[in-house]
Design a protein around this motif. Structure first.
Motif, PDB file in Angstrom:
ATOM      1  N   GLU A  58      68.521  49.447  15.285  1.00  0.00           N
ATOM      2  CA  GLU A  58      68.046  50.339  16.648  1.00  0.00           C
ATOM      3  C   GLU A  58      68.568  49.547  17.912  1.00  0.00           C
ATOM      4  O   GLU A  58      68.895  50.383  18.598  1.00  0.00           O
TER       5      GLU A  58
ATOM      6  N   TYR B 189      71.193  48.138  18.383  1.00  0.00           N
ATOM      7  CA  TYR B 189      72.720  48.081  18.769  1.00  0.00           C
ATOM      8  C   TYR B 189      73.018  49.703  18.332  1.00  0.00           C
ATOM      9  O   TYR B 189      74.415  49.746  18.545  1.00  0.00           O
ATOM     10  N   GLY B 190      72.308  50.589  18.248  1.00  0.00           N
ATOM     11  CA  GLY B 190      72.612  51.920  18.271  1.00  0.00           C
ATOM     12  C   GLY B 190      73.308  52.232  17.087  1.00  0.00           C
ATOM     13  O   GLY B 190      74.329  53.104  16.902  1.00  0.00           O
TER      14      GLY B 190
ATOM     15  N   HIS C 116      72.972  54.224  14.519  1.00  0.00           N
ATOM     16  CA  HIS C 116      72.131  55.017  13.827  1.00  0.00           C
ATOM     17  C   HIS C 116      72.328  55.497  12.285  1.00  0.00           C
ATOM     18  O   HIS C 116      71.222  55.557  11.594  1.00  0.00           O
TER      19      HIS C 116
ATOM     20  N   GLN D 240      66.550  59.026  14.691  1.00  0.00           N
ATOM     21  CA  GLN D 240      67.822  58.131  14.623  1.00  0.00           C
ATOM     22  C   GLN D 240      68.920  59.359  14.296  1.00  0.00           C
ATOM     23  O   GLN D 240      69.915  59.349  14.562  1.00  0.00           O
TER      24      GLN D 240
ATOM     25  N   ALA E  50      69.513  60.978  17.563  1.00  0.00           N
ATOM     26  CA  ALA E  50      70.382  60.308  18.390  1.00  0.00           C
ATOM     27  C   ALA E  50      71.880  60.514  17.919  1.00  0.00           C
ATOM     28  O   ALA E  50      72.779  60.403  18.485  1.00  0.00           O
TER      29      ALA E  50
ATOM     30  N   GLY F 279      74.837  62.085  20.388  1.00  0.00           N
ATOM     31  CA  GLY F 279      75.975  61.459  20.584  1.00  0.00           C
ATOM     32  C   GLY F 279      77.286  61.825  20.070  1.00  0.00           C
ATOM     33  O   GLY F 279      78.209  61.758  20.818  1.00  0.00           O
TER      34      GLY F 279
END
Length: 248
Positions: A42, A44-45, A47, A70, A73, A77
């Motif tokens: 979470e 560090y992104g 997903h 997640q 996101a 993105g």
């Protein structure tokens, strides 16, 4: 945890992404506690890696809100980078979470996936002529991923009033533009369903609701004072004739 964090720190320029996600998956398979591994993903992104970690809980469906966060996101993105990037992310998602069935149903949330894709295509169409086609999201979900999302699942997500989720329901209620766009998408969905040898058995199981919806959509389109409504109404009438054939 330290191993995932170390790899995540090296992702700032986009490098080692696949390795980091693979490591998170491998560590989750070793049954590390979710409260130890998930926060790193979470932070560090990561997903997709976070979804892999959460998929370990699929049989118990303990973290639906985190899954939704997640998944949204990841797709938002990708959509921000463009439609091609979104399709690539969708292919990776589908390949990763198509089995076992518990993980597919838990992680690949059709209401969320379909609503985000359709809202993006609707906004692209609103931006101007040639911005997008009504069928692009359905094309991606049925023809651009492996395995394809089953037609009956998409039918439920798009058109079954008692089965579709709150996000798709809200999109249908967004206005005339949204309704026309979704009617175009559903027409393409039924058309492909009719012409798919693999899909015909499931279509027969849903034939009553599909025929009823097609009739209702044709009536709705006849009431719309929009230039694009009449050709779509005629397309639905032709679809109804095709559904009347004995083979279906």
């Amino acid at each position: 945890r330290d191993q995932v964090a170390h790899l995540a720190e090296r992702m700032q320029d986009g490098s080692d992404k696949e390795r980091a996600q693979g490591t998170a998956h491998a560590l989750s398979q070793r049954l590390l506690p979710l409260n130890s591994l998930y926060p790193v993903c979470e932070e560090y992104g990561l997903h997709l890696a976070a979804l892999r970690v959460l998929a370990a809980a699929a049989p118990y469906q303990q973290y639906p809100r985190k899954v939704e966060e997640q998944l949204e996101a990841l797709l938002r993105g990708a959509l921000a980078e463009g439609w091609l990037a979104a399709c690539a992310a969708l292919r990776e998602l589908r390949a990763t979470f198509s089995s076992p069935p518990a993980a597919e149903a838990y992680v690949f949330c059709t209401d969320l996936v379909c609503s985000l894709l359709e809202k993006d295509r609707l906004d692209a169409r609103r931006a101007g002529p040639g911005g997008a086609r009504a069928q692009e999201a359905v094309e991606a979900l049925t023809g651009d991923v492996e395995p394809p999302v089953p037609f009956h699942r998409l039918w439920q997500a798009y058109a079954e009033p008692h089965a579709r989720g709150p996000r798709m329901a809200a999109l249908w209620d967004e206005g005339v533009d949204a309704k026309l766009h979704l009617l175009g998408a559903v027409h393409y969905l039924i058309q492909q369903w009719l012409r798919s040898p693999e899909g015909r058995a499931s279509l027969r199981a849903h034939r009553h609701s599909v025929c009823g919806a097609v009739d209702a959509y044709a009536v709705d389109l006849g009431r719309m004072d929009r230039a694009e409504a009449e050709p779509l109404r005629e397309a639905y009438r032709a679809l109804r004739e095709e559904l009347n054939r004995p083979a279906y």
